[in-house]
Scaffold this motif. Sequence first.
Motif, PDB file in Angstrom:
ATOM      1  N   UNK A  59       0.251   5.523   2.407  1.00  0.00           N
ATOM      2  CA  UNK A  59      -0.289   6.601   1.572  1.00  0.00           C
ATOM      3  C   UNK A  59       0.838   7.250   0.785  1.00  0.00           C
ATOM      4  N   UNK A  60       1.945   7.540   1.466  1.00  0.00           N
ATOM      5  CA  UNK A  60       3.097   8.145   0.797  1.00  0.00           C
ATOM      6  C   UNK A  60       3.631   7.228  -0.310  1.00  0.00           C
ATOM      7  N   UNK A  61       3.738   5.939   0.001  1.00  0.00           N
ATOM      8  CA  UNK A  61       4.220   4.965  -0.982  1.00  0.00           C
ATOM      9  C   UNK A  61       3.279   4.893  -2.190  1.00  0.00           C
ATOM     10  N   UNK A  62       1.973   4.830  -1.929  1.00  0.00           N
ATOM     11  CA  UNK A  62       0.995   4.761  -3.015  1.00  0.00           C
ATOM     12  C   UNK A  62       1.039   6.020  -3.875  1.00  0.00           C
ATOM     13  N   UNK A  63       1.197   7.173  -3.234  1.00  0.00           N
ATOM     14  CA  UNK A  63       1.275   8.419  -3.994  1.00  0.00           C
ATOM     15  C   UNK A  63       2.503   8.455  -4.885  1.00  0.00           C
ATOM     16  N   UNK A  64       3.636   7.988  -4.363  1.00  0.00           N
ATOM     17  CA  UNK A  64       4.860   8.046  -5.168  1.00  0.00           C
ATOM     18  C   UNK A  64       4.882   6.973  -6.257  1.00  0.00           C
ATOM     19  N   UNK A  65       4.332   5.798  -5.989  1.00  0.00           N
ATOM     20  CA  UNK A  65       4.364   4.711  -6.970  1.00  0.00           C
ATOM     21  C   UNK A  65       3.259   4.807  -8.021  1.00  0.00           C
ATOM     22  N   UNK A  66       2.070   5.245  -7.602  1.00  0.00           N
ATOM     23  CA  UNK A  66       0.907   5.171  -8.483  1.00  0.00           C
ATOM     24  C   UNK A  66       0.298   6.528  -8.845  1.00  0.00           C
ATOM     25  N   UNK A  67       0.584   7.560  -8.052  1.00  0.00           N
ATOM     26  CA  UNK A  67       0.038   8.900  -8.256  1.00  0.00           C
ATOM     27  C   UNK A  67      -1.476   8.888  -8.511  1.00  0.00           C
ATOM     28  N   UNK A  68      -2.249   8.317  -7.578  1.00  0.00           N
ATOM     29  CA  UNK A  68      -3.699   8.273  -7.780  1.00  0.00           C
ATOM     30  C   UNK A  68      -4.296   9.678  -7.737  1.00  0.00           C
ATOM     31  N   UNK A  69      -5.264   9.933  -8.590  1.00  0.00           N
ATOM     32  CA  UNK A  69      -5.936  11.228  -8.601  1.00  0.00           C
ATOM     33  C   UNK A  69      -7.268  11.190  -7.864  1.00  0.00           C
ATOM     34  N   UNK A  70      -7.705   9.964  -7.506  1.00  0.00           N
ATOM     35  CA  UNK A  70      -8.962   9.779  -6.780  1.00  0.00           C
ATOM     36  C   UNK A  70      -8.665   9.049  -5.479  1.00  0.00           C
ATOM     37  N   UNK A  71      -9.303   9.500  -4.395  1.00  0.00           N
ATOM     38  CA  UNK A  71      -9.149   8.874  -3.085  1.00  0.00           C
ATOM     39  C   UNK A  71     -10.529   8.498  -2.558  1.00  0.00           C
TER      40      UNK A  71
END
Length: 122
Positions: free
Chosen positions: A54-66
């Motif tokens: 989750x941390x990696x995805x947030x830092x690499x992709x910055x998704x606004x929808x989960x």
Amino acid sequence: MAMNNNERLHAQPKQKELKPVLGVTDDIPLLRSFVKEFKDHGYGIVQAVNADQIEEANSMHNPQIVLLDTEYKGFKVKDFPEKKVIAILKRGSSMNHRAKVMESGVENYVIRPVQPSHARFA
């Protein structure tokens, strides 16, 4: 079994970058059921099954929808501040349970078996 790197952000067309959606679940068939519909609307799914991913995805992709699978233990809506959370509920969820989920701060919910075409895209 987690998705491989090629599946994590699905087949981005070169002319248009897909907006990332974070899928928090270990249910690969569930996420795959969303891929085409989301891609058709300009979104790609990035799977995460633990806090590190989750941390990696947030830092690499910055998704606004989960997309948050409520059957997958360990994560709650409050774990995703400032994100639009769509909860995935099991079939047979009571109206009381659905109301509690909505009160927890989710943007919306879908019920298994999920019909991806029922998702609304803004």
